[in-house]
Enzyme design. Structure first.
Site, short mmCIF file in Angstrom:
data_model
loop_
_atom_site.label_atom_id
_atom_site.label_comp_id
_atom_site.label_asym_id
_atom_site.label_seq_id
_atom_site.Cartn_x
_atom_site.Cartn_y
_atom_site.Cartn_z
N ASP A 47 0.83 -1.20 0.00
CA ASP A 47 0.00 0.00 0.00
C ASP A 47 0.87 1.25 0.00
O ASP A 47 2.08 1.19 0.16
CB ASP A 47 -1.02 -0.02 1.14
CG ASP A 47 -0.41 -0.01 2.52
OD1 ASP A 47 0.68 0.55 2.71
OD2 ASP A 47 -1.03 -0.55 3.44
N GLU A 48 0.25 2.37 -0.20
CA GLU A 48 0.95 3.65 -0.33
C GLU A 48 1.86 3.94 0.86
O GLU A 48 2.94 4.49 0.71
CB GLU A 48 -0.09 4.77 -0.49
CG GLU A 48 0.48 6.12 -0.78
CD GLU A 48 -0.61 7.16 -1.05
OE1 GLU A 48 -0.24 8.28 -1.43
OE2 GLU A 48 -1.81 6.86 -0.85
#
Length: 192
Positions: A47-48
């Site tokens: 994820d980011e």
């Protein structure tokens, strides 16, 4: 004959594990780090807010094999507080997390407290200062990959994840600095 291409990347914090983002807000994408050929796909996602080892390929069969439950993925998680041996034992035995609106008990895994980080991680980005209390690091090795699983696991034992880094996939270990990319012939015969 189409040439298969494989890449190893140290995904920095703040990047999406994708090449196209169709929503209005600007996001940093993998294509900003390297000129990947058309058809390149990330094998699994980070994820980011997560960092670390990301494998990319132009071969869907390789992607499917690496994502299988036979390939270990090891993560280093910086957690809020000084994680205890009791919490590590709970992680090893499996903990209950939420997944797609239902309760799920994670499979048994390997977990251990980490006292020293490898150079490729180093101090990294600063999460917070000491006024907010101590942090510690734990290694968690899983073969499954539910959505945000490692973050949910550490939270379930009372130590929320502040920083998450994938350090290993199968026999490949993170040895690049953030943002670095190398192309390899084969993931499983690559020697650093």
């Amino acid at each position: 004959m189409i040439r298969i291409r494989n890449f190893i990347l140290h995904k920095p914090h703040g990047y999406l594990s994708q090449f196209i983002y169709e929503k209005k807000r600007h996001k940093k994408l993998l294509g900003e780090l390297y000129d990947f050929p058309e058809g390149t796909m990330a094998i699994g996602r980070l994820d980011e807010d997560s960092e670390g080892l990301l494998l990319l390929t132009t071969d869907g069969k390789v992607s499917e094999m690496v994502r299988s439950k036979t390939v270990e993925k090891e993560y280093y998680a910086q957690v809020d507080g000084r994680i205890t041996e009791e919490a590590v034992q709970l992680l090893k035995n499996g903990v209950e997390i939420g997944f797609k609106g239902i309760k799920y008990t994670t499979k048994k895994c390997e977990a251990r407290i980490i006292s020293e980080l490898p150079d490729c991680i180093g101090e990294g980005r600063k999460i917070r200062d000491e006024r907010h209390g101590p942090t510690s690091w734990v290694s968690i090795t899983i073969t499954e990959g539910k959505f945000r699983q490692v973050r949910k696991m550490t939270a379930a034992v009372g130590f929320p994840t502040l920083r998450l880094i994938r350090i290993r996939v199968g026999t490949l270990s993170l040895q690049l600095n953030a943002g670095e990319v190398i192309e390899v012939e084969n993931f499983f015969t690559h020697k650093p």
